[in-house]
Write an enzyme that holds these catalytic residues in place. Sequence first.
Site, PDB file in Angstrom:
ATOM      1  N   TYR A 185      -2.847   3.275 -12.357  1.00 56.01           N
ATOM      2  CA  TYR A 185      -2.513   4.703 -12.359  1.00 56.01           C
ATOM      3  C   TYR A 185      -1.355   4.995 -13.337  1.00 56.01           C
ATOM      4  O   TYR A 185      -0.962   4.119 -14.107  1.00 56.01           O
ATOM      5  CB  TYR A 185      -2.217   5.171 -10.925  1.00 56.01           C
ATOM      6  CG  TYR A 185      -3.452   5.058 -10.051  1.00 56.01           C
ATOM      7  CD1 TYR A 185      -4.588   5.837 -10.318  1.00 56.01           C
ATOM      8  CD2 TYR A 185      -3.521   4.155  -8.995  1.00 56.01           C
ATOM      9  CE1 TYR A 185      -5.743   5.731  -9.547  1.00 56.01           C
ATOM     10  CE2 TYR A 185      -4.669   4.038  -8.212  1.00 56.01           C
ATOM     11  CZ  TYR A 185      -5.779   4.829  -8.497  1.00 56.01           C
ATOM     12  OH  TYR A 185      -6.924   4.718  -7.743  1.00 56.01           O
ATOM     13  N   ARG A 233       5.657  -0.222  -5.713  1.00 60.10           N
ATOM     14  CA  ARG A 233       4.500  -1.125  -5.711  1.00 60.10           C
ATOM     15  C   ARG A 233       4.035  -1.389  -7.137  1.00 60.10           C
ATOM     16  O   ARG A 233       3.853  -0.454  -7.928  1.00 60.10           O
ATOM     17  CB  ARG A 233       3.339  -0.520  -4.913  1.00 60.10           C
ATOM     18  CG  ARG A 233       2.217  -1.523  -4.713  1.00 60.10           C
ATOM     19  CD  ARG A 233       1.163  -1.029  -3.761  1.00 60.10           C
ATOM     20  NE  ARG A 233       0.670  -2.135  -2.951  1.00 60.10           N
ATOM     21  CZ  ARG A 233      -0.580  -2.265  -2.512  1.00 60.10           C
ATOM     22  NH1 ARG A 233      -1.473  -1.332  -2.775  1.00 60.10           N
ATOM     23  NH2 ARG A 233      -0.944  -3.301  -1.804  1.00 60.10           N
ATOM     24  N   GLY A 323      -4.356  -4.873   4.201  1.00 58.93           N
ATOM     25  CA  GLY A 323      -5.120  -3.678   3.879  1.00 58.93           C
ATOM     26  C   GLY A 323      -6.274  -3.504   4.844  1.00 58.93           C
ATOM     27  O   GLY A 323      -6.119  -3.009   5.963  1.00 58.93           O
TER      28      GLY A 323
HETATM   29  C1  LIG Z   1     -10.097   1.840   1.325  1.00 61.87           C
HETATM   30  C2  LIG Z   1      -8.948   1.376   0.470  1.00 61.87           C
HETATM   31  C3  LIG Z   1      -8.064   2.303  -0.069  1.00 61.87           C
HETATM   32  C4  LIG Z   1      -6.957   1.876  -0.826  1.00 61.87           C
HETATM   33  N1  LIG Z   1      -6.062   2.812  -1.283  1.00 61.87           N
HETATM   34  C5  LIG Z   1      -4.913   2.400  -1.885  1.00 61.87           C
HETATM   35  C6  LIG Z   1      -3.890   3.349  -2.188  1.00 61.87           C
HETATM   36  O1  LIG Z   1      -3.968   4.549  -1.909  1.00 61.87           O
HETATM   37  N2  LIG Z   1      -2.767   2.864  -2.810  1.00 61.87           N
HETATM   38  C7  LIG Z   1      -2.625   1.540  -3.141  1.00 61.87           C
HETATM   39  O2  LIG Z   1      -1.594   1.151  -3.693  1.00 61.87           O
HETATM   40  N3  LIG Z   1      -3.566   0.634  -2.822  1.00 61.87           N
HETATM   41  C8  LIG Z   1      -4.691   1.022  -2.190  1.00 61.87           C
HETATM   42  N4  LIG Z   1      -5.615   0.082  -1.782  1.00 61.87           N
HETATM   43  C9  LIG Z   1      -5.322  -1.358  -1.956  1.00 61.87           C
HETATM   44  C10 LIG Z   1      -4.714  -1.923  -0.659  1.00 61.87           C
HETATM   45  O3  LIG Z   1      -3.403  -1.415  -0.446  1.00 61.87           O
HETATM   46  C11 LIG Z   1      -4.616  -3.463  -0.685  1.00 61.87           C
HETATM   47  O4  LIG Z   1      -3.763  -3.866  -1.722  1.00 61.87           O
HETATM   48  C12 LIG Z   1      -5.984  -4.100  -0.868  1.00 61.87           C
HETATM   49  O5  LIG Z   1      -6.911  -3.574   0.083  1.00 61.87           O
HETATM   50  C13 LIG Z   1      -5.925  -5.635  -0.716  1.00 61.87           C
HETATM   51  O6  LIG Z   1      -5.512  -5.979   0.581  1.00 61.87           O
HETATM   52  P1  LIG Z   1      -6.559  -6.537   1.676  1.00 61.87           P
HETATM   53  O7  LIG Z   1      -7.239  -7.728   1.043  1.00 61.87           O
HETATM   54  O8  LIG Z   1      -5.685  -6.917   2.848  1.00 61.87           O
HETATM   55  O9  LIG Z   1      -7.515  -5.435   1.976  1.00 61.87           O
HETATM   56  C14 LIG Z   1      -6.747   0.494  -1.071  1.00 61.87           C
HETATM   57  C15 LIG Z   1      -7.669  -0.425  -0.546  1.00 61.87           C
HETATM   58  C16 LIG Z   1      -8.741  -0.012   0.222  1.00 61.87           C
HETATM   59  C17 LIG Z   1      -9.677  -1.047   0.805  1.00 61.87           C
END
Ligand SMILES: Cc1cc2nc3c(=O)[nH]c(=O)nc-3n(C[C@H](O)[C@H](O)[C@H](O)COP(=O)(O)O)c2cc1C
Length: 369
Positions: A185, A233, A323
Site C-alpha cells: 500500500y 507494520r 491472523g
Molecule cells: C481476510 C484477511 C484480511 C486481511 N487484512 C489485512 C489488513 O487489513 N491489514 C494488514 O496489515 N494485513 C491484513 N491481512 C494480513 C494479516 O494481518 C496476516 O498478516 C496474515 O493473515 C498472515 O497471518 P496468518 O497466517 O496468521 O493468517 C489480512 C489477512 C486476511 C486473511
Amino acid sequence: MEKLFTPFQAGDTDLVNRVVMAPMTRSRAMSGDTADELTAKYYQQRASAGLLITEGSQISVQGQGYLFTPGIYSGAQVQGWQKVTKAVHNAGGKIYIQLWHVGRISHNSLQTDGQAPVSSVAATASNSTCYARDESGRPGPVPVSEPRALSVPEIKAVVQDYVQAAKNAIRAGFDGVEIHAANGYLLEQFINGGLNIRKDEYGGADPENRLRFVLEVTDAISAAIGAGKTGIRLAPFGRLFDMHAFDNEEETWLLLADKLSARSLSYVHLSDQQTLGEQAIPAGFIEKFRAACSAPLIIAGGFDKQRAEAYLQEGKADLIGFGRPYIANPDLVERMANDWPLNEVNRATMYGGDEKGYTDYTFWADSQD
Ligand SMILES: Cc1cc2nc3c(=O)[nH]c(=O)nc-3n(C[C@H](O)[C@H](O)[C@H](O)COP(=O)(O)O)c2cc1C
C-alpha cells in the site's frame, strides 16, 4: 511456563499476554464505512488477546481501495469506533486501530469526483484488483486504476490526514494506532526502490529519500498522540500488489529498522506474507532486524502455538500476531492455553456479508454443550 501467556508492556499499554490479533479487513461496514454494533461484538468476542489490532481503516476518502471498509476520518466514523473500543475495554481488552492509505490499490470510482488514485509514481499495479462497483453498479473485484504521482505539497497533506486520523482514533477510545506501511500500500509504494524512481527528496536510489515519507508520518503521529501509542507494520521483502525486488533491499529495511529504533515506538510489527501466497521473509533477516531495532517486535504470518512459543523462547519476537486463526476462534487464547482444538476458517465468508463467518464462530466451551 509458556511465555506466550505472560504479560508484556508495549509502549503505554500493558498487555496481559503476548497474543496479538493481526489486522484483518472484513468488509462489513455496510453503512457510511462506519463500524457498528456488529463490529463491536466481533472485537469484544476476541478481547482476551493481549492486543487487538483492527482491520485497516482508511484515513481519508483518497486512502480507500475497497468498498465497505471502515474509515476513521469523519465524526460518524469516530462514534462508530467508540462502540467498539468501549465493548473491548469492558471485556478487559486492549485495542489499536490500523491506519490505512491504499495508494494506487484503488479505483477511480472510489475516489472523489472519479479522480485517479495516488502513489509515489504514475505506474499501475499489474495483476492487481481492488474492490469497487463494476459498470452495472455491482460490488466486486475490479482491476486497479492508473494512479498519478503525489506532489510534495500533497505528500505533506497526506501526513496531516494521518495525524488527524490518529487524533480521531484517540478520541474514539483506542489505546493506540498502527501505521500500515506493509503489503504493497501507499507507504510501501514509497519505500520500494523498484517502484519509487521519483527524482525529488521522496524517492530515487537513495534509501534515505524513499524512507522520508514513512518517517514523517511516524514522527507526526508520535508528536500528536505520543510514541508510546504509535506502532507500525512493515512487510520486509514484501511482494504483494506488484512489489518487486530492488537494489540493496535488505539494507533499506535495516536502515529503516535503525531509524525506527531511535523513536521509542510502542512496537514494530513485521508481516510475513508466506501464508498470503508470497515469499517468506528470508532466513536470518529477523535476527538482523532485531539487532538493529530496539522497539518491541511483533511477527505475524503462519503461526500456531508451538511456533509462536519457539519464536518467543529464542528471543526472535516479543509478541506474536495471529491472523486467520483469530477469524475462526474468538477464544484463541483459551484454546491455545488449554490445547483445545481450533475451528477452521471459512474462506468464503472472510470478506463481506453479515454475522455468518464473522460473529458466529463457536467458543470452545459452548461447543461442548
Ligand atoms: C481476510 C484477511 C484480511 C486481511 N487484512 C489485512 C489488513 O487489513 N491489514 C494488514 O496489515 N494485513 C491484513 N491481512 C494480513 C494479516 O494481518 C496476516 O498478516 C496474515 O493473515 C498472515 O497471518 P496468518 O497466517 O496468521 O493468517 C489480512 C489477512 C486476511 C486473511
